[in-house]
Design an enzyme around this catalytic site. Structure first.
Site, PDB file in Angstrom:
ATOM      1  N   SER A 260      -4.664 -10.666 -12.581  1.00  0.00           N
ATOM      2  CA  SER A 260      -5.199  -9.760 -13.612  1.00  0.00           C
ATOM      3  C   SER A 260      -4.074  -9.016 -14.322  1.00  0.00           C
ATOM      4  O   SER A 260      -4.125  -8.849 -15.543  1.00  0.00           O
ATOM      5  CB  SER A 260      -6.258  -8.813 -13.046  1.00  0.00           C
ATOM      6  OG  SER A 260      -5.738  -8.062 -11.992  1.00  0.00           O
TER       7      SER A 260
ATOM      8  N   HIS B 229       0.834  -1.209   0.000  1.00  0.00           N
ATOM      9  CA  HIS B 229       0.000   0.000   0.000  1.00  0.00           C
ATOM     10  C   HIS B 229       0.868   1.258   0.000  1.00  0.00           C
ATOM     11  O   HIS B 229       0.482   2.289   0.554  1.00  0.00           O
ATOM     12  CB  HIS B 229      -0.994  -0.015   1.170  1.00  0.00           C
ATOM     13  CG  HIS B 229      -2.078  -1.030   0.990  1.00  0.00           C
ATOM     14  ND1 HIS B 229      -3.208  -0.799   0.242  1.00  0.00           N
ATOM     15  CD2 HIS B 229      -2.171  -2.320   1.404  1.00  0.00           C
ATOM     16  CE1 HIS B 229      -3.969  -1.888   0.224  1.00  0.00           C
ATOM     17  NE2 HIS B 229      -3.351  -2.832   0.916  1.00  0.00           N
TER      18      HIS B 229
ATOM     19  N   ASP C  33       1.925  -3.822  -9.593  1.00  0.00           N
ATOM     20  CA  ASP C  33       1.676  -5.140 -10.180  1.00  0.00           C
ATOM     21  C   ASP C  33       2.103  -5.175 -11.642  1.00  0.00           C
ATOM     22  O   ASP C  33       2.849  -6.056 -12.078  1.00  0.00           O
ATOM     23  CB  ASP C  33       0.189  -5.513 -10.073  1.00  0.00           C
ATOM     24  CG  ASP C  33      -0.321  -5.437  -8.641  1.00  0.00           C
ATOM     25  OD1 ASP C  33       0.508  -5.365  -7.722  1.00  0.00           O
ATOM     26  OD2 ASP C  33      -1.552  -5.446  -8.455  1.00  0.00           O
TER      27      ASP C  33
HETATM   28  C1  GLA Z   1      -2.990  -4.307  -5.127  1.00  0.00           C
HETATM   29  C2  GLA Z   1      -2.823  -3.169  -6.118  1.00  0.00           C
HETATM   30  C3  GLA Z   1      -1.402  -2.615  -6.064  1.00  0.00           C
HETATM   31  C4  GLA Z   1      -0.977  -2.288  -4.624  1.00  0.00           C
HETATM   32  C5  GLA Z   1      -1.287  -3.449  -3.696  1.00  0.00           C
HETATM   33  C6  GLA Z   1      -1.039  -3.104  -2.254  1.00  0.00           C
HETATM   34  O1  GLA Z   1      -2.185  -5.383  -5.512  1.00  0.00           O
HETATM   35  O2  GLA Z   1      -3.111  -3.607  -7.425  1.00  0.00           O
HETATM   36  O3  GLA Z   1      -1.307  -1.479  -6.900  1.00  0.00           O
HETATM   37  O4  GLA Z   1      -1.580  -1.110  -4.203  1.00  0.00           O
HETATM   38  O5  GLA Z   1      -2.632  -3.875  -3.822  1.00  0.00           O
HETATM   39  O6  GLA Z   1       0.309  -2.884  -2.033  1.00  0.00           O
END
Ligand code: GLA
Length: 388
Positions: free
Chosen positions: A127, A35, A171
């Site tokens: 995804s 986060h 991600d």
């Molecule tokens: C998900 C979101 C990422 C990131 C994480 C928490 O995976 O897609 O962008 O914010 O949560 O670190």
């Protein structure tokens, strides 16, 4: 049968002949830096050896037809008239075409077969793996230049603009740019990437709690809003710009919940930078401590764990071979990640499985992961699949 063999043989069956193009993209697991991406901060993920593969051939017209072996289902649409038709996996394929068009590219049609083994909804970025594999597919048939950062940003645009999830860049960027045997320290503001070699003698183990989250419906966007509120309070563009000294000096005026959210982000950014140093220095003991501290901060201050994540992390941290363990991904369910002494991996997995089951009644899935390369084109040579 490998994923590669599965998509190749399914392509031959459906379309006759070998697929001229084969592409793949990995899932990811984040070692630390949770986060923080949407706060302009630091993350330290690896791309993993769980993947999505597509075997495909160009189609002269603007028609796209994709068969998913995992869903036993097909998506077919025209590139000239993209629209939402549901909320399933085809939206990710259409969303990629839409994002490419939005960015001024001219994606061309193709037909193909897709399958993968990244667990869905588990916090391992299934995804993003689909988005980057589909981006690779469109780039291949449309002769688009491949730039990992630009493509990651397009993948994020799919999430934000087509799917409706306000996620950050972590991600897609690690899925696009992963490096075998390395974690990537990513500065989510500049998108600068520094590879950090995984410490020798250790293994990364994914611990799936078997509980699932719904990212769109979850408290993700609420957390994001609280972080933005805190940044406004500190008078900075993002919490990345607040260090723990500034936080200690000013935070008392914040609403208590928002203060805890901000404390997590500020401390997590510092832990992540320290973790990348520890990794380069081979200080696995410190790296593990930082992972444990990250979980505690996510549990108490950011409040994105659930009982299952807390239980599996407790059980994991209690194992003698465990260097550190924490939840990974958005949270609210899904997976934890543990760093384990390589020689103890099998015992670790057995003992965590038994301990977690005793504590929760749930059956976990646990597996060691290798750090893999990011999304790639793997054109099949006809001799390579003769044996399947
Ligand atoms: C998900 C979101 C990422 C990131 C994480 C928490 O995976 O897609 O962008 O914010 O949560 O670190």
């Amino acid at each position: 049968m490998s994923l590669r063999d599965r998509v190749e043989s399914a392509f031959r069956e459906r379309f006759g002949g070998d697929a001229p193009w084969l592409v793949r993209a990995p899932g990811r697991v984040n070692l630390i830096g949770e986060h923080t991406d949407y706060n302009g901060g630091f993350v330290l993920p690896i791309a993993i050896d769980r993947e999505v593969w597509i075997a495909l051939a160009p189609q002269g017209d603007g028609h796209v037809e994709v068969h998913s072996l995992d869903y036993g289902d097909a998506a077919a649409f025209e590139l000239s008239g993209l629209s939402h038709t549901g909320d399933g996996w085809p939206e990710y394929v259409k969303g990629v075409a839409w994002a490419l068009q939005q960015a001024g590219h001219v994606p061309l049609g193709w037909q193909g077969v897709m399958c993968g083994n990244v667990p869905r909804g588990a916090g391992l970025s299934s995804s993003a793996a689909v988005e980057l594999a589909v981006l690779r597919a469109f780039a291949a048939v449309s002769a688009l230049p491949w730039d990992a950062k630009a493509m990651a940003l397009l993948g994020q645009r799919v999430e934000n603009g087509w799917i409706g999830v306000n996620s950050g860049i972590m991600d897609q960027l690690v899925v696009a740019a992963g490096i075998r045997d390395h974690a990537l320290l990513i500065d989510c503001r500049s998108l600068e990437i520094e590879p950090a070699p995984l410490p020798p003698g250790t293994a990364v183990v994914v611990l799936d709690t078997s509980t699932r989250r719904g990212l769109v419906d979850s408290a993700y966007n609420e957390r994001r809003g609280q972080c933005e509120e805190a940044a406004r309070y500190f008078g900075v563009p993002a919490l990345r710009d607040v260090d723990s000294a500034a936080f200690a000096g000013m935070a008392t005026g914040l609403d208590p919940v928002v203060r805890r959210r901000a404390r997590h982000v500020v401390s997590e950014n510092e832990r992540t930078l320290e973790a990348s140093h520890a990794m380069r220095a081979g200080d696995v003991g410190r790296l593990g401590e930082l992972m444990n501290a990250s979980h505690e901060s996510l549990r108490v201050d950011f409040e994105v764990t659930n009982a299952a994540l807390d239980a599996i992390v407790d059980v994991a941290q209690a194992q003698p071979m465990c260097l550190g363990a924490r939840m990974t991904g958005a949270g609210f369910g899904g997976c934890a990640v543990a760093l384990v002494a390589a020689e103890g991996v099998d015992t670790f997995i057995e003992d965590v499985t038994v301990g977690y089951r005793a504590a929760t009644g749930l059956v976990p899935r646990a597996y060691a992961c290798r750090a893999a390369d990011g999304a790639s084109v793997e054109r099949a040579a006809s001799t390579e699949h003769a044996a399947d």
